[in-house]
Scaffold this motif. Structure first.
Motif, PDB file in Angstrom:
ATOM      1  N   ILE A  84       5.422  -1.672  -4.481  1.00  0.00           N
ATOM      2  CA  ILE A  84       4.939  -0.544  -3.541  1.00  0.00           C
ATOM      3  C   ILE A  84       3.757  -0.589  -3.764  1.00  0.00           C
ATOM      4  CG2 ILE A  84       4.891   1.625  -2.641  1.00  0.00           C
ATOM      5  CD1 ILE A  84       7.971   1.615  -3.687  1.00  0.00           C
ATOM      6  N   LYS A  88       0.684  -1.293  -0.950  1.00  0.00           N
ATOM      7  CA  LYS A  88       0.005  -0.237  -0.356  1.00  0.00           C
ATOM      8  C   LYS A  88      -1.606  -0.603  -0.685  1.00  0.00           C
ATOM      9  CE  LYS A  88       2.793   1.836   1.564  1.00  0.00           C
ATOM     10  NZ  LYS A  88       2.887   1.990   3.152  1.00  0.00           N
ATOM     11  N   GLU A  91      -2.805  -2.959   1.803  1.00  0.00           N
ATOM     12  CA  GLU A  91      -3.122  -2.387   2.858  1.00  0.00           C
ATOM     13  C   GLU A  91      -4.188  -1.709   2.980  1.00  0.00           C
ATOM     14  OE1 GLU A  91       0.184   0.198   4.089  1.00  0.00           O
ATOM     15  OE2 GLU A  91       1.494  -1.393   4.147  1.00  0.00           O
ATOM     16  N   SER A 104      -2.585   4.669   3.637  1.00  0.00           N
ATOM     17  CA  SER A 104      -1.928   3.576   2.568  1.00  0.00           C
ATOM     18  C   SER A 104      -1.921   4.353   1.308  1.00  0.00           C
ATOM     19  CB  SER A 104      -2.784   2.214   2.504  1.00  0.00           C
ATOM     20  OG  SER A 104      -2.707   1.685   3.995  1.00  0.00           O
ATOM     21  N   GLY A 107       1.230   6.042   0.051  1.00  0.00           N
ATOM     22  CA  GLY A 107       2.397   5.298  -0.272  1.00  0.00           C
ATOM     23  C   GLY A 107       1.923   5.067  -1.742  1.00  0.00           C
ATOM     24  N   LEU A 108       0.690   4.792  -1.977  1.00  0.00           N
ATOM     25  CA  LEU A 108       0.154   4.081  -3.327  1.00  0.00           C
ATOM     26  C   LEU A 108       0.402   5.301  -4.355  1.00  0.00           C
ATOM     27  CD1 LEU A 108      -1.321   2.165  -5.093  1.00  0.00           C
ATOM     28  CD2 LEU A 108      -3.582   3.024  -4.034  1.00  0.00           C
TER      29      LEU A 108
END
Length: 167
Positions: A84, A88, A91, A104, A107-108
């Motif tokens: 993940i 991220k 992204e 992004s 999520g990171l």
């Protein structure tokens, strides 16, 4: 007596090797955390190009984690969260504007928060902060709020929701 001395020596060697491996792993995790803070700081100060550069550096730090030495449960967690974090960060680095980079970063941040909470590798106190407007949280190296989701528009918007003490 000889057997006891050999056993003590073996235990000492094993303990030293484990401690060395843990310190090496801890150092790599802390470098990852510092790279995350660099991304957070770039977004909090509205610096899209620096956020791109720092997200690429963060992605490299993920690959540098010597995760094989982690206990089984932590290793499983790391393998899940590393995917993940890497996704991220990639992204975020490819984001065309700061708004998409900040999306992004959500999520990171979720993956990093879960990692720090469960692996407890941080060598300094880390603060989990939350912005009610963005409905998102992030990690900060300082107790003072520095909002990466709104930057200069609402730099100090948010609250400290958790303090994760150093290991």
């Amino acid at each position: 007596m000889k057997k006891i001395m050999i056993m003590v020596a073996l235990i000492a060697i094993a303990t030293t090797k484990l401690t060395f491996a843990q310190s090496k792993t801890g150092a790599a995790f802390n470098q990852l955390l510092m790279a995350y803070f660099d991304v957070k700081n770039a977004l909090a100060t509205d610096k899209k190009d620096i956020a791109t550069e720092k997200a690429k550096a963060l992605s490299v730090k993920v690959d540098a984690i010597p995760h094989q030495d982690l206990p089984a449960a932590q290793h499983m967690l790391w393998m899940e969260q590393a995917k993940i974090i890497k996704l991220k960060a990639t992204e975020l680095a490819a984001g065309k504007d700061i708004k998409s980079q900040r999306k992004s970063f959500e999520g990171l941040s979720s993956a990093m928060i879960k990692t720090v909470r469960n692996i407890k590798f941080n060598n300094a106190t880390v603060y989990v902060q939350h912005c009610p407007m963005a409905r998102a949280s992030w990690l900060n190296e300082k107790e003072n709020v520095e909002n990466p989701y709104y930057g200069s528009m609402m730099f100090d918007c948010g609250d400290v929701t958790e303090t994760i003490k150093s290991k």
